[in-house]
Motif scaffolding. Structure first.
Motif, PDB file in Angstrom:
ATOM      1  N   TYR A 299      51.371 -32.790  98.954  1.00 34.68           N
ATOM      2  CA  TYR A 299      52.700 -32.367  99.018  1.00 34.68           C
ATOM      3  C   TYR A 299      53.004 -30.933  99.611  1.00 34.68           C
ATOM      4  N   PHE A 300      52.329 -30.071  99.123  1.00 28.82           N
ATOM      5  CA  PHE A 300      52.347 -28.568  99.549  1.00 28.82           C
ATOM      6  C   PHE A 300      51.675 -28.382 101.091  1.00 28.82           C
ATOM      7  N   GLU A 301      50.804 -29.234 101.309  1.00 28.74           N
ATOM      8  CA  GLU A 301      50.058 -29.242 102.708  1.00 28.74           C
ATOM      9  C   GLU A 301      51.231 -29.717 103.682  1.00 28.74           C
ATOM     10  N   VAL A 302      51.949 -31.048 103.295  1.00 23.81           N
ATOM     11  CA  VAL A 302      52.917 -31.666 104.133  1.00 23.81           C
ATOM     12  C   VAL A 302      54.011 -30.559 104.510  1.00 23.81           C
ATOM     13  N   CYS A 303      54.355 -29.860 103.422  1.00 26.28           N
ATOM     14  CA  CYS A 303      55.474 -28.730 103.604  1.00 26.28           C
ATOM     15  C   CYS A 303      55.089 -27.489 104.346  1.00 26.28           C
ATOM     16  N   ARG A 304      53.878 -26.951 104.181  1.00 26.56           N
ATOM     17  CA  ARG A 304      53.406 -25.932 105.189  1.00 26.56           C
ATOM     18  C   ARG A 304      53.061 -26.371 106.418  1.00 26.56           C
ATOM     19  N   THR A 305      52.600 -27.230 106.719  1.00 29.25           N
ATOM     20  CA  THR A 305      52.237 -27.970 108.258  1.00 29.25           C
ATOM     21  C   THR A 305      53.593 -28.012 108.903  1.00 29.25           C
TER      22      THR A 305
ATOM     23  N   ARG B 169      59.078 -39.095  89.841  1.00 33.02           N
ATOM     24  CA  ARG B 169      58.613 -40.368  89.765  1.00 33.02           C
ATOM     25  C   ARG B 169      58.697 -41.364  90.989  1.00 33.02           C
ATOM     26  N   TYR B 170      58.355 -42.448  90.852  1.00 35.66           N
ATOM     27  CA  TYR B 170      58.303 -43.454  92.128  1.00 35.66           C
ATOM     28  C   TYR B 170      59.638 -43.340  92.656  1.00 35.66           C
ATOM     29  N   ASP B 171      59.740 -43.393  93.996  1.00 34.36           N
ATOM     30  CA  ASP B 171      61.096 -43.507  94.705  1.00 34.36           C
ATOM     31  C   ASP B 171      62.015 -42.369  94.679  1.00 34.36           C
ATOM     32  N   ASP B 172      61.628 -41.046  93.938  1.00 39.05           N
ATOM     33  CA  ASP B 172      62.490 -39.829  93.959  1.00 39.05           C
ATOM     34  C   ASP B 172      62.202 -39.137  95.616  1.00 39.05           C
ATOM     35  N   LEU B 173      63.310 -38.729  95.876  1.00 35.99           N
ATOM     36  CA  LEU B 173      63.507 -38.238  97.059  1.00 35.99           C
ATOM     37  C   LEU B 173      63.140 -36.498  96.753  1.00 35.99           C
ATOM     38  N   LEU B 174      61.977 -35.963  97.045  1.00 34.07           N
ATOM     39  CA  LEU B 174      61.732 -34.692  96.647  1.00 34.07           C
ATOM     40  C   LEU B 174      62.102 -33.652  97.674  1.00 34.07           C
ATOM     41  N   THR B 175      62.417 -32.383  97.485  1.00 31.97           N
ATOM     42  CA  THR B 175      62.598 -31.485  98.388  1.00 31.97           C
ATOM     43  C   THR B 175      61.527 -30.505  98.221  1.00 31.97           C
ATOM     44  N   VAL B 176      60.656 -30.299  98.833  1.00 28.13           N
ATOM     45  CA  VAL B 176      59.490 -29.380  98.907  1.00 28.13           C
ATOM     46  C   VAL B 176      59.931 -27.916  99.362  1.00 28.13           C
ATOM     47  N   ARG B 177      60.133 -26.984  98.813  1.00 28.05           N
ATOM     48  CA  ARG B 177      60.453 -25.556  99.535  1.00 28.05           C
ATOM     49  C   ARG B 177      59.364 -24.743  99.642  1.00 28.05           C
ATOM     50  N   LEU B 178      59.098 -24.223 100.956  1.00 32.38           N
ATOM     51  CA  LEU B 178      58.017 -23.342 101.075  1.00 32.38           C
ATOM     52  C   LEU B 178      58.729 -22.001 101.157  1.00 32.38           C
ATOM     53  N   LEU B 179      58.087 -21.062 100.423  1.00 34.32           N
ATOM     54  CA  LEU B 179      58.635 -19.645 100.324  1.00 34.32           C
ATOM     55  C   LEU B 179      57.452 -18.382 100.951  1.00 34.32           C
TER      56      LEU B 179
END
Length: 161
Positions: free
Chosen positions: A29-35, A69-79
């Motif tokens: 998840y961190f990698e997706v956000c960073r990219t 959990r499954y089906d959660d929509l997550l917001t991954v924030r990069l700072l």
């Protein structure tokens, strides 16, 4: 400071027997956000590697506060709170659910390296130039250091909800 948000929907395959996102998926998840953040800045990992520069992870830290959990929509924030220094750049992350509960915090310390020698190289000038407008003189004065380890541990009860 620079920040960027990326949304990721938790897939069933990313969860463990307890129904939580398996801890190993957070690095992805961190990698997706960073990219995606780099893409928004006009920086391409593919072009960087074509120029002979890689960015391996030198350090990874993840702190779990509440489960996703499954089906959660997550917001991954990069700072990016500090500019890159020398050959290193520190990315900090926060992951929120749809209710805006902070679920996870972490960071990756990335190192720019020559893909032929594997040795550290200075941040490429074009990347430094694209990041420079996001930092004031005060922010560029300190050394690049990972955030301090938290002193308060997450309450185990948070994982029982």
């Amino acid at each position: 400071m620079y920040s960027s948000d990326t949304q990721i929907r938790v897939r069933y395959a990313e969860t463990d027997q307890m129904g939580y996102v398996y801890h190993g998926n957070y690095a992805a998840y961190f990698e997706v956000c960073r990219t995606e953040a780099f893409r928004q800045l006009g920086i391409s990992y593919k072009a960087l590697e074509a120029d002979g520069v890689g960015m391996p992870v030198g350090e990874l830290r993840t702190r779990f506060r509440r489960p996703a959990r499954y089906d959660d929509l997550l917001t991954v924030r990069l700072l990016l709170k500090q500019p890159a220094e020398g050959s290193r750049i520190l990315f900090e992350y926060e992951i929120y659910n749809e209710a805006q509960d902070l679920l996870t915090e972490g960071h990756t310390l990335m190192v720019f390296v020559s893909m032929t020698t594997g040795r550290p190289v200075p941040i490429p000038k074009d990347i430094a130039a694209k990041l420079a407008p996001y930092f004031t003189d005060d922010e560029t004065a300190g050394p690049l250091t990972p955030p301090k380890a938290p002193t308060d541990a997450p309450a185990p009860a948070a994982f029982l909800k």
